[in-house]
Every structure is written in structure tokens, then in C-alpha cells.
Scaffold this active site. Structure first.
Site, PDB file in Angstrom:
ATOM      1  N   ASP A  48       0.836  -1.196   0.000  1.00 53.69           N
ATOM      2  CA  ASP A  48       0.000   0.000   0.000  1.00 53.69           C
ATOM      3  C   ASP A  48       0.874   1.250   0.000  1.00 53.69           C
ATOM      4  O   ASP A  48       1.687   1.451   0.893  1.00 53.69           O
ATOM      5  CB  ASP A  48      -0.887  -0.004   1.258  1.00 53.69           C
ATOM      6  CG  ASP A  48      -1.831   1.174   1.298  1.00 53.69           C
ATOM      7  OD1 ASP A  48      -2.934   1.054   0.742  1.00 53.69           O
ATOM      8  OD2 ASP A  48      -1.456   2.218   1.865  1.00 53.69           O
ATOM      9  N   TYR A  53       2.896   9.865  -0.138  1.00 54.81           N
ATOM     10  CA  TYR A  53       3.978   9.234   0.640  1.00 54.81           C
ATOM     11  C   TYR A  53       5.340   9.515   0.003  1.00 54.81           C
ATOM     12  O   TYR A  53       6.379   9.351   0.637  1.00 54.81           O
ATOM     13  CB  TYR A  53       3.804   7.712   0.756  1.00 54.81           C
ATOM     14  CG  TYR A  53       2.527   7.230   1.423  1.00 54.81           C
ATOM     15  CD1 TYR A  53       1.642   8.104   2.051  1.00 54.81           C
ATOM     16  CD2 TYR A  53       2.222   5.870   1.430  1.00 54.81           C
ATOM     17  CE1 TYR A  53       0.477   7.634   2.642  1.00 54.81           C
ATOM     18  CE2 TYR A  53       1.064   5.396   2.027  1.00 54.81           C
ATOM     19  CZ  TYR A  53       0.191   6.289   2.624  1.00 54.81           C
ATOM     20  OH  TYR A  53      -0.961   5.811   3.209  1.00 54.81           O
ATOM     21  N   LYS A  78      -2.920   6.047  -4.088  1.00 54.54           N
ATOM     22  CA  LYS A  78      -4.035   6.956  -3.752  1.00 54.54           C
ATOM     23  C   LYS A  78      -3.846   8.318  -4.389  1.00 54.54           C
ATOM     24  O   LYS A  78      -2.722   8.811  -4.496  1.00 54.54           O
ATOM     25  CB  LYS A  78      -4.146   7.127  -2.225  1.00 54.54           C
ATOM     26  CG  LYS A  78      -4.113   5.823  -1.479  1.00 54.54           C
ATOM     27  CD  LYS A  78      -4.308   5.958   0.013  1.00 54.54           C
ATOM     28  CE  LYS A  78      -3.910   4.670   0.695  1.00 54.54           C
ATOM     29  NZ  LYS A  78      -2.476   4.536   0.971  1.00 54.54           N
ATOM     30  N   HIS A 111      -7.822   9.728  -1.668  1.00 53.12           N
ATOM     31  CA  HIS A 111      -7.159   9.664  -0.356  1.00 53.12           C
ATOM     32  C   HIS A 111      -8.002  10.262   0.785  1.00 53.12           C
ATOM     33  O   HIS A 111      -8.064   9.706   1.870  1.00 53.12           O
ATOM     34  CB  HIS A 111      -5.805  10.371  -0.440  1.00 53.12           C
ATOM     35  CG  HIS A 111      -4.804   9.870   0.542  1.00 53.12           C
ATOM     36  ND1 HIS A 111      -3.460   9.733   0.255  1.00 53.12           N
ATOM     37  CD2 HIS A 111      -4.941   9.448   1.828  1.00 53.12           C
ATOM     38  CE1 HIS A 111      -2.829   9.264   1.318  1.00 53.12           C
ATOM     39  NE2 HIS A 111      -3.705   9.083   2.278  1.00 53.12           N
TER      40      HIS A 111
END
Ligand code: A2P
Length: 283
Positions: A48, A53, A78, A111
Site C-alpha cells: 500500500d 507518501y 491513492k 485519499h
């Protein structure tokens, strides 16, 4: 004997491995690649990530170089808040695929339901975003689509306008923060729950009730918390930078929690909450 690669079946028939390796806050470097490759060697088949990120490049490199055929792995990313709306979503998805170096995603999620500065317009923005998600799904470059951090009042308007319902809602879900109304709403409509921070970012490990229940089964608090997620039908995304703990977080099928233990954990007072309320996130 099930393993962490065993899947929950999504509403469109795609199987999602029940434990995924979370990568939030892991920097995009060689160590990330090594952590993911080690996780895959342990048996993790579900990774994931998210655009925000900042580590999609390393995630993609690990997936492409781990030695397993691509179709044996389940990769999620996302859509970030600033990319929402129809055109932004299509462009962001293509950038994500390019950064990962992959030609399809297994799961793509919105998200957050609403971004700062959009108090009046988030419903129509989400609706345009979701139309793009549906088109991406129909084009075959993503096997399942969904949302993240959507509460009931975010899901209702989205579902009212959707032609394809979200297959997944990834939310904060752990003993001490169970978000019962959202979970019940999703389960009734066949929307799979995925648990982010299933260990309450580590805060749950020392909780006395969890420790007592874990000890009764000869397992750790982390294992008991993850097992609680699975017994609720939620896929879980624990994150660990430590090999032994990754092994532990994959070893969840030699015990099961009793109904009474499940209820005790369901009823824990708020513990380990991240503080991230989807209606008030300010990023
Ligand atoms: P570490 O990376 O040192 O293992 P969450 O997935 O809920 O966000 O929690 C992540 C945090 O929990 C990290 O700080 C991680 O630390 C810790 N953690 C992960 N697995 C375990 C485990 N089995 N036992 C104790 N702590 C764990």
C-alpha cells in the site's frame, strides 16, 4: 490454512490479500526497496502506497525486481487532494503509474473526502473525481477503485451519483478507534474496509486489555489487534521496519479471538487515535 495472501473478495470479484504492507513515512530509498522485498519473501502480497507518501518510485522498483510475476502482487496507490476533479484525477493516475513503472494498479483510492478550502464544493469535486475513477476502471488500467477516509456523510452523496460503487474504503480502524457507523454502512453495501494504522501507530502495543487477551493465546498485542481486524472482515495494513515484527504481523492464523474477547476490544475507550478527522484535515 489461510495466510496473509488469502483474500477478501471485493464486490467486483477481485480478491484483496487480507494483510498488506503499509509504507507511510518510509522514505523512497534503497532501504524501502529492501523492506518491501523482505516483506514479499515473508509472504506479503499486498503493498500500500500513495502519491503523497513520496515513495511510489521505490515501491514500483521493489515490485518490478522482487522476482514474482506482477499478477501475484496487489498494489494500491491513492489520489492526492490537490489532484482531484475529473482531469486532475486522470493526469495524477497516469503520473502514479509512470512513477511506479507499472502498467496497471490493483486498487486506486481517493485519499481524503474533502480538502481545505472546499467547504461548499467538495461534493461536486468528489463527483467529478469519482467519474474519472470509474473511467479509469472501465479502461482496465486499475482492477478496483475506492475511497479512503470517507465517513457515512461523504459516502452517501458519492453513492447517489456513482454508476460504479466504491469497492473499498480505507479508514483508521483498530481497537480503540473502530468507527462503527462507517464500518456498518460499508459492510451493508459490500464496500470492503481496509484498516490503516491497525496498531494505532504502535500505541496499542502496551494496552493492558490487549496484552491480557494476547497472552491468553500466546501471541503478541500486535497479533491480537491484527486478528481483531481480520475477524471483523477488515483487511489490515500494518507497517514495520523490522523483519521479526513483519514476520509476527503475518502470523495470524494459528489462533482466533473469542466472541467475548472481540467485544472487549470493540469496547475499548478511544486509544491510539491519530487525530485525523476527515472533516477537519487541513492538508
Ligand atoms: P517498527 O517499524 O519499529 O516495527 P501502524 O501500522 O498502526 O501505523 O503501526 C506502526 C508502528 O507500530 C510502527 O512504529 C512499528 O514500529 C510498530 N509495529 C509494527 N509491528 C509491530 C509489532 N508486531 N510489535 C510492536 N510494534 C510494531
Amino acid at each position: 490454512m489461510p495466510t496473509i495472501a488469502s483474500g477478501f473478495k471485493l464486490s467486483n470479484g477481485v480478491r484483496i490479500p487480507c494483510i498488506g504492507f503499509g509504507t507511510w513515512q518510509i522514505p523512497d530509498d534503497d532501504e524501502l526497496v529492501a523492506h518491501i522485498r523482505d516483506a514479499i519473501e515473508i509472504g506479503y502480497r499486498h503493498i500500500d502506497t500513495a502519491h503523497i507518501y513520496g515513495n511510489e518510485r521505490g515501491v514500483g522498483r521493489a515490485v518490478r525486481t522482487c522476482g514474482l510475476p506482477r499478477e501475484k502482487l496487489f498494489v494500491t496507490s491513492k489520489l492526492w487532494n490537490t489532484d482531484r476533479g475529473y482531469d486532475g484525477t486522470i493526469a495524477a493516475f497516469n503520473r502514479t503509474l509512470e512513477t511506479l513503472g507499472l502498467d496497471y494498479l490493483d486498487l486506486y483510492l481517493i485519499h481524503w473526502p474533502a480538502a481545505r478550502g472546499e467547504p461548499m464544493t467538495w461534493q461536486s469535486i468528489n463527483s467529478g473525481t469519482w467519474r474519472a475513477m470509474e473511467d479509469l476502471y472501465k479502461s482496465g488500467c486499475v482492477r478496483a477503485i475506492g475511497v479512503s477516509n470517507f465517513l457515512v456523510h461523504h459516502l452517501v452523496p458519492l453513492l447517489a451519483r456513482a454508476t460504479i460503487a466504491p469497492m473499498v474504503n480505507q479508514i483508521e480502524f483498530h481497537p480503540g478507534y473502530m468507527q462503527r457507523p462507517t464500518v456498518e454502512f460499508c459492510m451493508k453495501r459490500g464496500i470492503q474496509i481496509e484498516a490503516w494504522s491497525p496498531l494505532g501507530r504502535g500505541a496499542l502495543i502496551a494496552h493492558p486489555v490487549l496484552k491480557e487477551i494476547a497472552a491468553a493465546h500466546g501471541v503478541t498485542s500486535a497479533q491480537a489487534a491484527l486478528r481483531w481486524c481480520l475477524q471483523h472482515g477488515a483487511a489490515a495494513l500494518p507497517k514495520s521496519l523490522n523483519h521479526e515484527r513483519r514476520v509476527q504481523n503475518a502470523d495470524l492464523f494459528g489462533f482466533s479471538l473469542t466472541e467475548e474477547e472481540m467485544q472487549r476490544l470493540d469496547n475499548l475507550p478511544q486509544t491510539g487515535f491519530s487525530g485525523l478527522d476527515p472533516d477537519h484535515v487541513t492538508f
